[in-house]
Design an enzyme around this catalytic site. Structure first.
Site, PDB file in Angstrom:
ATOM      1  N   GLU A  26      38.145 149.526 -21.863  1.00 24.75           N
ATOM      2  CA  GLU A  26      39.489 150.092 -21.858  1.00 24.75           C
ATOM      3  C   GLU A  26      39.885 150.766 -23.167  1.00 24.75           C
ATOM      4  OE1 GLU A  26      39.652 146.949 -18.601  1.00 24.75           O
ATOM      5  OE2 GLU A  26      38.667 147.226 -20.541  1.00 24.75           O
TER       6      GLU A  26
ATOM      7  N   GLU B  64      37.054 142.070 -14.772  1.00 24.03           N
ATOM      8  CA  GLU B  64      38.202 141.163 -14.689  1.00 24.03           C
ATOM      9  C   GLU B  64      38.274 140.499 -13.318  1.00 24.03           C
ATOM     10  OE1 GLU B  64      41.504 142.922 -17.717  1.00 24.03           O
ATOM     11  OE2 GLU B  64      40.797 144.305 -16.182  1.00 24.03           O
TER      12      GLU B  64
ATOM     13  N   ALA C 224      39.113 150.264 -12.736  1.00 23.19           N
ATOM     14  CA  ALA C 224      40.317 150.651 -12.008  1.00 23.19           C
ATOM     15  C   ALA C 224      40.287 152.159 -11.777  1.00 23.19           C
ATOM     16  CB  ALA C 224      41.562 150.263 -12.791  1.00 23.19           C
TER      17      ALA C 224
ATOM     18  N   GLY D 221      38.501 146.610 -14.813  1.00 16.48           N
ATOM     19  CA  GLY D 221      39.065 145.787 -13.752  1.00 16.48           C
ATOM     20  C   GLY D 221      38.017 145.125 -12.881  1.00 16.48           C
TER      21      GLY D 221
END
Length: 258
Positions: free
Chosen positions: A135, A115, A66, A112
């Site tokens: 993360e 994911e 992200a 992300g």
């Protein structure tokens, strides 16, 4: 809709979606997620589209994570909203979509990015791919479904190890642990994704959608009931009658999605 952060192309019933932020290693920001939502929604309702392939621009990254530049301005409620909107509008949308979505992982798939790949129904990786959920190195945890989807793919123990250490897996390790379905040379990546998707596109579209829904329910308290209901509903489709008739008469079925 004119997109600024993704590229879309339709060819032979396949919708290609390329995250096009190569200079940022295709990191997901708010605008990219909004464009992904729009492109996916359009593809799911387009009668000419049978399935979707998602990949990243260039050869270095699928999605390297992200875009965290806006994170310092968020408080706890802002963080919750960021995760909730992203999960609902993109990640859950993919997983629960009625058409097959394949991730062609062409490099780094971190945070992300992993994911996003895990939300897809099938994952094919290039041999230079590296995958992980780092993360915790930022004082965060995965927020786009990583803690929920990773254990289903690699098992709870390996998921715990990956998340708590923030270690990455190579493409071959990801294949070994069931995180990806196939590993190919970079040059063959899209061809392999197309090969799989084209095989799926020969099947009855309503049955494909029903199978996705039923498999997603695996492990839930009503998973078997959802399978029974979906199985029964197939008997009310023209495609089921066509498939059975074709089998009995030793011919190739012609499915219409009805």
């Amino acid at each position: 809709m004119a997109y600024q952060n993704i590229l879309t192309e339709s060819k032979d019933r396949i919708q290609y979606i390329t995250i096009n932020r190569e200079a940022k290693l295709n990191a997901l920001n708010k605008e990219t997620l909004e464009e992904l939502h729009a492109a996916l929604t359009a593809a799911f309702v387009d009668g000419q589209t049978g399935g979707i392939i998602i990949t990243g621009a260039g050869t270095k990254a699928f999605v390297a994570g992200a875009d965290i530049s806006g994170f310092p301005a968020l408080d706890a409620e802002g963080g919750k909203e960021l995760a909730r909107v992203g999960q609902t509008s993109v990640f859950d949308l993919i997983e629960n979509g009625p058409k097959p979505v394949i991730a062609a992982v062409n490099g780094f798939a971190l945070g992300g990015g992993l994911e996003l790949a895990m939300a897809c129904h099938i994952r094919v990786a290039s041999d230079n791919a590296k995958m992980g959920l780092p993360e915790l190195t930022l004082g965060l945890i995965p927020g786009y479904g990583g803690t929920q989807r990773l254990p289903k793919l690699v098992g709870k123990g390996k998921a715990m190890e990956m998340i708590l250490t923030s270690d990455m897996l190579s493409a071959d390790q990801a294949l070994q642990h069931g995180l990806v379905n196939h590993v190919t040379p970079q040059a063959d990546l899209l061809a392999k994704a197309e090969e799989i998707l084209n095989k799926i596109l020969q099947r009855a579209p309503l049955a494909v959608a029903a199978a996705i829904n039923a498999v997603n329910a695996a492990g839930s308290p009503d998973g078997f009931e959802k399978e029974i209901a979906a199985f029964g509903n197939c008997f009310g489709t023209q495609d089921m009658k066509e498939g059975v008739d074709a089998f009995l008469n030793k011919r190739k079925p012609v499915f219409t999605g009805k």
